[in-house]
Design an enzyme around this catalytic site. Structure first.
Site, mmCIF file in Angstrom:
data_model
loop_
_atom_site.group_PDB
_atom_site.id
_atom_site.type_symbol
_atom_site.label_atom_id
_atom_site.label_comp_id
_atom_site.label_asym_id
_atom_site.label_seq_id
_atom_site.Cartn_x
_atom_site.Cartn_y
_atom_site.Cartn_z
ATOM 1 N N HIS A 286 0.809 -1.224 0.000
ATOM 2 C CA HIS A 286 0.000 0.000 0.000
ATOM 3 C C HIS A 286 0.840 1.270 0.000
ATOM 4 C CE1 HIS A 286 0.067 -0.638 4.641
ATOM 5 N NE2 HIS A 286 1.014 0.224 4.319
ATOM 6 N N HIS B 26 -1.852 4.406 10.014
ATOM 7 C CA HIS B 26 -0.501 4.905 10.286
ATOM 8 C C HIS B 26 -0.521 6.218 11.078
ATOM 9 C CE1 HIS B 26 -0.078 2.301 6.758
ATOM 10 N NE2 HIS B 26 1.214 2.234 6.959
ATOM 11 N N HIS C 107 9.956 -4.062 4.572
ATOM 12 C CA HIS C 107 10.422 -2.678 4.524
ATOM 13 C C HIS C 107 10.679 -2.136 5.916
ATOM 14 C CE1 HIS C 107 6.019 -2.144 4.839
ATOM 15 N NE2 HIS C 107 6.111 -0.826 4.959
ATOM 16 N N GLU D 33 3.662 -5.387 8.819
ATOM 17 C CA GLU D 33 2.343 -5.271 8.166
ATOM 18 C C GLU D 33 1.888 -6.604 7.569
ATOM 19 O OE1 GLU D 33 2.634 -0.549 6.931
ATOM 20 O OE2 GLU D 33 2.947 -2.059 5.401
HETATM 21 C C1 DHB Z 1 6.242 3.167 2.421
HETATM 22 C C2 DHB Z 1 5.656 1.920 2.698
HETATM 23 C C3 DHB Z 1 4.576 1.842 3.574
HETATM 24 O O1 DHB Z 1 3.976 0.662 3.915
HETATM 25 C C4 DHB Z 1 4.045 2.987 4.155
HETATM 26 O O2 DHB Z 1 2.980 2.861 4.961
HETATM 27 C C5 DHB Z 1 4.608 4.227 3.890
HETATM 28 C C6 DHB Z 1 5.720 4.322 3.012
HETATM 29 C C7 DHB Z 1 7.397 3.290 1.482
HETATM 30 O O3 DHB Z 1 8.020 2.288 1.080
HETATM 31 O O4 DHB Z 1 7.711 4.440 1.093
HETATM 32 FE FE FE Z 2 2.504 0.997 5.611
#
Ligand code: DHB
Ligand code: FE
Length: 292
Positions: A12, A59, A193, A240
């Site tokens: 997302h 978030h 991530h 997540e």
């Molecule tokens: C990114 C990924 C995410 O899941 C998020 O909530 C905000 C930013 C990213 O990779 O930039």
């Molecule tokens: Fe996210």
């Protein structure tokens, strides 16, 4: 009765929403990512869901660190989006289905999930970006939505096992709804991530690919992990993945994988999309998948 027609999991990342707003789908750098959604559009055209249950994490738009429910379910007529500062245009509101929401809330509470029920709920990029990816353009106005938010932000997080069980209980609630409705379940977020701290930029491609295999085949190793295991393997925001585990819990023990695409990196994330359907002849029914 209402029926779960399948499930889709997708990342997302806010940059995706910006690319959609700027019509960059055919640009060389974005094409391999957006092309991964063409089979998803064809699948949605075929299965024609009426409702999307979207399992995601907020978030900081609707819930902040002062009040953080572990699990929250939306029970509103409509859900508004608002500016989070990522440079995305604010989306039009989404139409809820409060009668199904209240049925699900009652079913979950009777099943001993002590959720927070939200009659007002702002939905953030983790909700909006998947909808824009799956139902491009004006199509997103037609799908009715039921948000389920899981805390992936402030420790202690729910265990992967608990999230999987939440998914099982969501399926029980949906499938006991007496009206004929075609429901698609969406798991939002991941894959690996980490956006901040010493490991900022961390992506674990090997783990992501293994994860996709396990979700499609035998998910039991994943739901036996702890949230801390997920942070180590997938990064602080890679947790997540628990939204995906809840999505997977809504399906039967054995599933058919209809499609997957993995593209890395999109922004800071190993991005993935996957379609799963319940096995038409499930030799393993949902209840036979044993959790702790
Ligand atoms: C990114 C990924 C995410 O899941 C998020 O909530 C905000 C930013 C990213 O990779 O930039
Ligand atoms: Fe996210």
């Amino acid at each position: 009765m209402a029926e779960i027609v399948g499930a889709i999991a997708t990342s997302h990342i806010p940059a995706i929403g910006r690319a959609i707003a700027q019509n960059l789908q055919e640009k060389e750098s974005w094409k391999p990512f957006f092309d991964g959604f063409k089979p998803v559009h064809a699948w949605l055209d075929r299965v024609q869901p009426d409702v999307a249950v979207i399992i995601y994490n907020d978030h900081g738009l609707n819930f902040f660190l002062d009040k953080m429910p572990t699990f929250a379910v939306g029970a509103a007529e409509r859900y508004d989006n608002a500016d989070e500062g990522w440079g995305l245009p604010v989306s039009q509101p989404f139409n809820g289905i409060p009668e199904l929401s209240w049925h699900l809330v009652e079913s979950l509470v009777n099943d001993e999930f002590d959720i927070t029920t939200c009659q007002e709920m702002l939905v953030d990029h983790a909700f909006v970006v998947p909808i824009k990816l799956l139902w491009p353009g004006a199509q997103s106005r037609n799908i009715r939505v039921l948000p389920v938010a899981i805390n992936t932000v402030q420790f202690p997080l729910p265990t992967p096992n608990r999230c999987f069980k939440l998914g099982q209980s969501i399926a029980k609630g949906i499938e006991s709804y007496p009206e004929e409705l075609r429901v698609v379940v969406i798991g939002s977020g991941g894959l690996s991530h980490q956006l901040d701290g010493q490991r900022a930029g961390f992506i674990n491609r090997e783990f992501d690919l293994e994860c996709l295999d396990q979700i499609a085949r035998d998910v039991s190793q994943l739901f036996r992990m702890s949230a801390a295991d997920l942070v180590r393997l997938a990064g602080a925001q890679g947790v997540e993945l628990i939204n995906w585990l809840a999505m997977r819990g809504t399906l039967t023990g054995r599933v058919t994988e209809r499609h997957r695409n993995y593209h890395v990196p999109v922004s800071n994330t190993g991005s993935a999309v996957m379609i799963l359907e319940n096995d038409p002849h499930p030799s393993l029914i949902r209840e036979t998948l044993h959790c702790r």
